[in-house]
Design an enzyme around this catalytic site. Structure first.
Site, PDB file in Angstrom:
ATOM      1  N   ALA A 178       0.829  -1.215   0.000  1.00 59.18           N
ATOM      2  CA  ALA A 178       0.000   0.000   0.000  1.00 59.18           C
ATOM      3  C   ALA A 178       0.855   1.254   0.000  1.00 59.18           C
ATOM      4  CB  ALA A 178      -0.921   0.008   1.216  1.00 59.18           C
ATOM      5  N   ALA A 195      10.051   2.311  -1.619  1.00 59.60           N
ATOM      6  CA  ALA A 195       9.953   3.186  -2.787  1.00 59.60           C
ATOM      7  C   ALA A 195      11.077   4.219  -2.803  1.00 59.60           C
ATOM      8  CB  ALA A 195       8.590   3.881  -2.820  1.00 59.60           C
ATOM      9  N   GLY A 210       6.574   0.948   5.536  1.00 61.70           N
ATOM     10  CA  GLY A 210       7.444   0.013   4.830  1.00 61.70           C
ATOM     11  C   GLY A 210       7.482   0.268   3.336  1.00 61.70           C
ATOM     12  N   CYS A 211       6.337   0.553   2.759  1.00 61.98           N
ATOM     13  CA  CYS A 211       6.270   0.793   1.319  1.00 61.98           C
ATOM     14  C   CYS A 211       6.952   2.107   0.948  1.00 61.98           C
ATOM     15  CB  CYS A 211       4.816   0.770   0.847  1.00 61.98           C
ATOM     16  SG  CYS A 211       4.066  -0.868   1.070  1.00 61.98           S
ATOM     17  N   THR A 212       6.886   3.091   1.824  1.00 56.71           N
ATOM     18  CA  THR A 212       7.589   4.349   1.593  1.00 56.71           C
ATOM     19  C   THR A 212       9.093   4.122   1.650  1.00 56.71           C
ATOM     20  OG1 THR A 212       5.745   5.657   2.430  1.00 56.71           O
ATOM     21  CG2 THR A 212       7.923   6.709   2.438  1.00 56.71           C
TER      22      THR A 212
END
Length: 178
Positions: A65, A75, A70-72
């Site tokens: 998401a 990315a 974590g995804c930030t």
């Protein structure tokens, strides 16, 4: 087998891990066409086979998401290593189930410099076995499996990693590909 970043190689499979069989190096990467938010904020359609037909190698990564911690981290790690990945000839594509509007906010907030693809019905996630059962805090859940694929210009998978950790993943990937 577990890698330095905690990922499991594609050769390690579990029947309940995902609805589709995990992809392995040497297999043809499933083709897809998805709506993307480009680094400049425009929307485009991205088709994997068009990229590979043009001689491009692709790093395709699936994340749960946009705008979550974590995804930030993951990315921004890709963003910060675009020159190194580019020097190896790779184009990076991030895929999530998020709608385009959320991907726009994610791109803008974190100054992401690669296309973010929207797969709201999870069709591409499932073709790559990047959706299925996972353990979180000791409980089994069904959701997106943080996964990364290196795809050669001939459309074949060079590297498939499932259940990767966000932190340190890109460095591990660079060591493996470089």
């Amino acid at each position: 087998m577990t890698n330095a970043d905690g990922a499991t190689d594609a050769t390690v499979t579990t029947a309940a891990a995902a609805p589709a069989a995990r992809l392995e190096p040497g297999q043809t990467a499933p083709d897809f066409t998805l709506t993307a938010v480009e680094p400049d904020g425009t929307e485009a359609t991205v088709t994997l086979s068009e990229l590979t037909a043009a001689g491009r190698k692709v790093i395709l990564y699936f994340y749960p998401a946009a705008m979550t911690p974590g995804c930030t981290t993951e990315a921004c790690d890709f963003r910060d290593n675009m020159a190194r990945l580019g020097s190896l000839g790779y184009t990076v594509l991030g895929v999530s189930k998020d709608p385009v509007a959320k991907l726009q906010r994610f791109r803008e907030r974190d100054h992401l410099s690669f296309p973010l693809l929207s797969d709201p019905d999870l069709a591409v996630h499932k073709r790559y076995a990047a959706y299925g059962e996972k353990k979180l805090y000791g409980k089994t859940h069904v959701g997106v499996l943080r996964s990364t694929f290196a795809i050669a210009a001939d459309g074949r998978i060079e590297l498939a990693r499932y259940n990767v950790r966000a932190k340190g993943h890109v460095e591990s990937l660079l060591k493996r590909l470089g």
